[in-house]
Design a protein around this motif. Structure first.
Motif, PDB file in Angstrom:
ATOM      1  N   UNK A   6       0.864  -1.178   0.000  1.00  0.00           N
ATOM      2  CA  UNK A   6       0.000   0.000   0.000  1.00  0.00           C
ATOM      3  C   UNK A   6       0.898   1.224   0.000  1.00  0.00           C
ATOM      4  N   UNK A   7       0.363   2.368  -0.367  1.00  0.00           N
ATOM      5  CA  UNK A   7       1.177   3.579  -0.479  1.00  0.00           C
ATOM      6  C   UNK A   7       1.941   3.874   0.814  1.00  0.00           C
ATOM      7  N   UNK A   8       1.254   3.806   1.959  1.00  0.00           N
ATOM      8  CA  UNK A   8       1.933   4.107   3.223  1.00  0.00           C
ATOM      9  C   UNK A   8       3.002   3.072   3.536  1.00  0.00           C
ATOM     10  N   UNK A   9       2.797   1.815   3.118  1.00  0.00           N
ATOM     11  CA  UNK A   9       3.811   0.786   3.333  1.00  0.00           C
ATOM     12  C   UNK A   9       5.026   1.046   2.439  1.00  0.00           C
ATOM     13  N   UNK A  10       4.768   1.379   1.180  1.00  0.00           N
ATOM     14  CA  UNK A  10       5.867   1.694   0.257  1.00  0.00           C
ATOM     15  C   UNK A  10       6.660   2.897   0.769  1.00  0.00           C
ATOM     16  N   UNK A  40       8.424   1.838  12.985  1.00  0.00           N
ATOM     17  CA  UNK A  40       7.320   1.772  13.938  1.00  0.00           C
ATOM     18  C   UNK A  40       6.025   2.065  13.192  1.00  0.00           C
ATOM     19  N   UNK A  41       5.016   1.262  13.481  1.00  0.00           N
ATOM     20  CA  UNK A  41       3.723   1.444  12.843  1.00  0.00           C
ATOM     21  C   UNK A  41       2.667   0.782  13.706  1.00  0.00           C
ATOM     22  N   UNK A  42       1.424   1.164  13.510  1.00  0.00           N
ATOM     23  CA  UNK A  42       0.342   0.654  14.344  1.00  0.00           C
ATOM     24  C   UNK A  42       0.099  -0.824  14.087  1.00  0.00           C
ATOM     25  N   UNK A  43      -0.507  -1.483  15.050  1.00  0.00           N
ATOM     26  CA  UNK A  43      -0.856  -2.887  14.940  1.00  0.00           C
ATOM     27  C   UNK A  43      -1.735  -3.109  13.715  1.00  0.00           C
ATOM     28  N   UNK A  44      -1.393  -4.160  12.958  1.00  0.00           N
ATOM     29  CA  UNK A  44      -2.188  -4.505  11.790  1.00  0.00           C
ATOM     30  C   UNK A  44      -1.842  -3.735  10.531  1.00  0.00           C
ATOM     31  N   UNK A  45      -0.801  -2.917  10.572  1.00  0.00           N
ATOM     32  CA  UNK A  45      -0.446  -2.098   9.412  1.00  0.00           C
ATOM     33  C   UNK A  45       0.433  -2.847   8.413  1.00  0.00           C
ATOM     34  N   UNK A  46       0.888  -4.039   8.778  1.00  0.00           N
ATOM     35  CA  UNK A  46       1.700  -4.826   7.850  1.00  0.00           C
ATOM     36  C   UNK A  46       3.191  -4.639   8.027  1.00  0.00           C
ATOM     37  N   UNK A  47       3.636  -4.478   9.270  1.00  0.00           N
ATOM     38  CA  UNK A  47       5.073  -4.276   9.520  1.00  0.00           C
ATOM     39  C   UNK A  47       5.904  -5.449   9.009  1.00  0.00           C
ATOM     40  N   UNK A  52       9.664  -7.622   5.066  1.00  0.00           N
ATOM     41  CA  UNK A  52      10.003  -8.519   3.951  1.00  0.00           C
ATOM     42  C   UNK A  52      10.467  -7.715   2.742  1.00  0.00           C
ATOM     43  N   UNK A  53       9.789  -6.614   2.452  1.00  0.00           N
ATOM     44  CA  UNK A  53      10.178  -5.763   1.324  1.00  0.00           C
ATOM     45  C   UNK A  53      11.558  -5.145   1.554  1.00  0.00           C
ATOM     46  N   UNK A  54      11.817  -4.718   2.781  1.00  0.00           N
ATOM     47  CA  UNK A  54      13.129  -4.145   3.111  1.00  0.00           C
ATOM     48  C   UNK A  54      14.219  -5.204   2.943  1.00  0.00           C
ATOM     49  N   UNK A  55      13.991  -6.384   3.473  1.00  0.00           N
ATOM     50  CA  UNK A  55      15.002  -7.455   3.395  1.00  0.00           C
ATOM     51  C   UNK A  55      15.236  -7.866   1.950  1.00  0.00           C
ATOM     52  N   UNK A  56      14.163  -8.019   1.178  1.00  0.00           N
ATOM     53  CA  UNK A  56      14.329  -8.341  -0.245  1.00  0.00           C
ATOM     54  C   UNK A  56      15.180  -7.287  -0.943  1.00  0.00           C
ATOM     55  N   UNK A  57      14.903  -6.012  -0.660  1.00  0.00           N
ATOM     56  CA  UNK A  57      15.666  -4.932  -1.288  1.00  0.00           C
ATOM     57  C   UNK A  57      17.127  -4.970  -0.863  1.00  0.00           C
ATOM     58  N   UNK A  58      17.391  -5.300   0.406  1.00  0.00           N
ATOM     59  CA  UNK A  58      18.783  -5.411   0.857  1.00  0.00           C
ATOM     60  C   UNK A  58      19.500  -6.534   0.115  1.00  0.00           C
ATOM     61  N   UNK A  59      18.838  -7.684  -0.011  1.00  0.00           N
ATOM     62  CA  UNK A  59      19.469  -8.857  -0.615  1.00  0.00           C
ATOM     63  C   UNK A  59      19.561  -8.774  -2.142  1.00  0.00           C
TER      64      UNK A  59
END
Length: 184
Positions: A6-10, A40-47, A52-59
């Motif tokens: 989602x936009x906020x996740x991206x 940091x993000x609210x519960x249920x926001x998809x942290x 996973x997206x951060x780790x994929x980008x690192x690798x």
């Protein structure tokens, strides 16, 4: 990624990756080798999906976030609860088919002198307790002549593995402190 962010996740993933790049550069150039970044993000926001997206980008790098891959990246995921680690590992597997075979639960005996790049290692506080076979080493009073000095027959402790990983200039260790608000 199996999910579209989602936009906020991206936005959060992009911000986190920029902060990690800045922290990595600071760490490599500073005499005091400490750096931290918080997601940091609210519960249920998809942290976990964001992680996973951060780790994929690192690798593997990411054109979407203008990140080049770090072939030396290794992630240590730390929590206070083994069931939380298993839950997180499962969610990362759901979020990323690329991470599926790279998620390693640290168990005794752990026979790596360094954490290997391209992997996410899960460990919890109980595995680092004083009596854990991963960290205890030996008591010289218990060692008889000709006897292996480590009770678990591994010639190093997990603390040695961690130190070797940190000290290796060819590795970049990223540590995730899950549920940091609980206080470790």
């Amino acid at each position: 990624m199996r999910f579209t962010l989602k936009d906020y996740q991206a936005d959060a993933v992009g911000d986190t990756l920029r902060e990690l790049a800045s922290a990595r550069d600071f760490y490599r150039s500073a005499s005091k080798r400490v750096s931290s970044v918080a997601l940091a993000s609210v519960t249920g926001s998809g942290k976990t999906i964001m992680a996973a997206a951060v780790i994929e980008a690192l690798f593997w790098g990411s054109d979407d976030f203008d990140v080049v891959p770090d072939p030396n990246a290794v992630v240590l995921w730390f929590s206070d609860d083994p069931s939380l680690n298993q839950q997180t590992k499962h969610r990362l597997q759901q979020a990323s088919d690329r991470l599926r075979n790279r998620l390693v639960t640290v168990e005794h005996p752990f026979r790596h002198s360094k954490l290997q790049p391209g992997n996410v290692y899960f460990i919890n506080t109980s595995k680092l307790s004083r009596n854990s076979l991963l960290v205890r080493g030996h008591d010289s009073a218990d060692v008889l002549p000709g006897m292996d000095s480590h009770p678990d027959t591994v010639p190093f402790t997990f603390w040695d593995t961690l130190r070797n990983t940190i000290e290796d200039p060819n590795l970049t260790l990223y540590m995730v402190l899950d549920e940091a608000h609980r206080g470790m």
